[in-house]
Write an enzyme that holds these catalytic residues in place. Sequence first.
Site, mmCIF file in Angstrom:
data_model
loop_
_atom_site.group_PDB
_atom_site.id
_atom_site.type_symbol
_atom_site.label_atom_id
_atom_site.label_comp_id
_atom_site.label_asym_id
_atom_site.label_seq_id
_atom_site.Cartn_x
_atom_site.Cartn_y
_atom_site.Cartn_z
ATOM 1 N N TYR A 145 8.807 49.120 -1.578
ATOM 2 C CA TYR A 145 9.931 48.764 -2.443
ATOM 3 C C TYR A 145 10.693 50.061 -2.680
ATOM 4 O O TYR A 145 10.116 51.037 -3.181
ATOM 5 C CB TYR A 145 9.468 48.226 -3.793
ATOM 6 C CG TYR A 145 8.835 46.864 -3.776
ATOM 7 C CD1 TYR A 145 9.556 45.742 -3.385
ATOM 8 C CD2 TYR A 145 7.517 46.694 -4.180
ATOM 9 C CE1 TYR A 145 8.966 44.487 -3.391
ATOM 10 C CE2 TYR A 145 6.922 45.441 -4.192
ATOM 11 C CZ TYR A 145 7.657 44.338 -3.796
ATOM 12 O OH TYR A 145 7.080 43.097 -3.804
ATOM 13 N N ASP A 187 13.830 41.316 0.641
ATOM 14 C CA ASP A 187 14.184 40.052 -0.021
ATOM 15 C C ASP A 187 13.997 40.115 -1.530
ATOM 16 O O ASP A 187 13.920 39.084 -2.190
ATOM 17 C CB ASP A 187 13.357 38.894 0.556
ATOM 18 C CG ASP A 187 11.861 39.029 0.261
ATOM 19 O OD1 ASP A 187 11.435 40.127 -0.152
ATOM 20 O OD2 ASP A 187 11.133 38.040 0.453
ATOM 21 N N HIS A 219 8.626 35.783 0.400
ATOM 22 C CA HIS A 219 7.813 36.343 -0.693
ATOM 23 C C HIS A 219 6.858 35.288 -1.254
ATOM 24 O O HIS A 219 6.564 35.266 -2.456
ATOM 25 C CB HIS A 219 8.716 36.887 -1.805
ATOM 26 C CG HIS A 219 8.317 38.247 -2.297
ATOM 27 N ND1 HIS A 219 8.702 39.406 -1.673
ATOM 28 C CD2 HIS A 219 7.540 38.639 -3.346
ATOM 29 C CE1 HIS A 219 8.204 40.447 -2.329
ATOM 30 N NE2 HIS A 219 7.485 39.999 -3.333
#
Length: 412
Positions: free
Chosen positions: A161, A189, A282
């Site tokens: 991230y 995403d 996810h």
Amino acid sequence: MDHPNAPKPPLSSLISLADFERAAEKTFTPKAWAFVSSAATDLHTKTRNASAYSQIGLRPRVLRDVSSVDTSCTMLGRRVRLPIFCSPTSMARTVHPGAEGELGRGLKAVGVPMCVSSSASMPLADIIGEIGTAPADIRPKDGAEGGVERTGELPVFLQLYVDKTRANSEKLLRTARDLGVKAVFLTVDSALPGKREADERVRADESVSSAMTGITARNDAKGGALGRVMGGHIDPSLSWSDLPWLRRCLPDVPIVLKGIQTWMDAKRALDAGADGIVVSNHGGRNLDTSPATILVLLEIRRNCPEVFDELEVYIDGGITRGTDIFKALCLGARAVGLGRGFLHALNYGEEGIRRFVEILQDELETTMKLCGVTSLRDLHPGLLNTLAVDHLIPGIDDHLAPEERRRLGSKL
């Protein structure tokens, strides 16, 4: 839900991934179950991820010699014994005190690669230290049915991230490079975490923290969602123009974009020079009613099949059976990722991971034999009947934004 201290069913009694999930629901703490099981808003995408597989049928071939099968494949140049990897999962310590270290030991024992979350409970160096140099690069021995030959070490990947403070991400990437991480899976995403109501409703333990981000759980006026609070550092400005920055940080490490949900972005990932993509939503945790991932594979195959020739394509979301793995591979996936399932298995520690993978391997081998194939190289779309879902797949000229139409131009 049963009391969190309820006795677990004996591991030997679990014969399917659904059994692991039921055991987790009964014996996880309420917060651990809420965190692991939760998904965005009304859970449609989470449900469809799994149900879409059942709408795709198998077309078996018979009278083939299937006395032995080869389930090995390569991931980014590394041979592994199964087309399975552990998708990045945050905060494993909420599930087991051994956290990602215990998960890594279990994966090492069965030769399944691990993609470590940058929101993990433990430092990256400690996780890789537990996995060590596992001799898990495996291929069948010549002339030895069921035998394997170990040829290298188990690859470890890092999920990233991107932090709002880029220097923090750059530091983590330098650490990953020094530790020998074999690829970076950039999550694309999650400009922000989705609304996961089950997670919000149960108060968070404010001693829970992520070793890599330094963020600690807290409760506020919105609730106690670990996903929302622990993801507060994610940079929502991340864009395609940032990929050269990532290349500069890790010039010799493959970059895989995790979270591709349309053929247009799969094509753009190819044009941008990515080494691979993960078709993923996810686990339905961010944007409800986004497409089931297996349908995105069909969309890519219909509209830009060259992606499968030029990129390594992976998929996660909704995979609970060996038949699901088989179907994903028939449609072009190189390997499949499982996230929640491995956390359910971690409920039983390293031995749980072993049994979980053994179940999947047995189901995959059974599917291969009953469909008349002996190697993953023999899988192809003709082994499937997709007529029940073909009408759901957008065509090349559907749903394009004006900017996309201009960019694609003559490629349409």
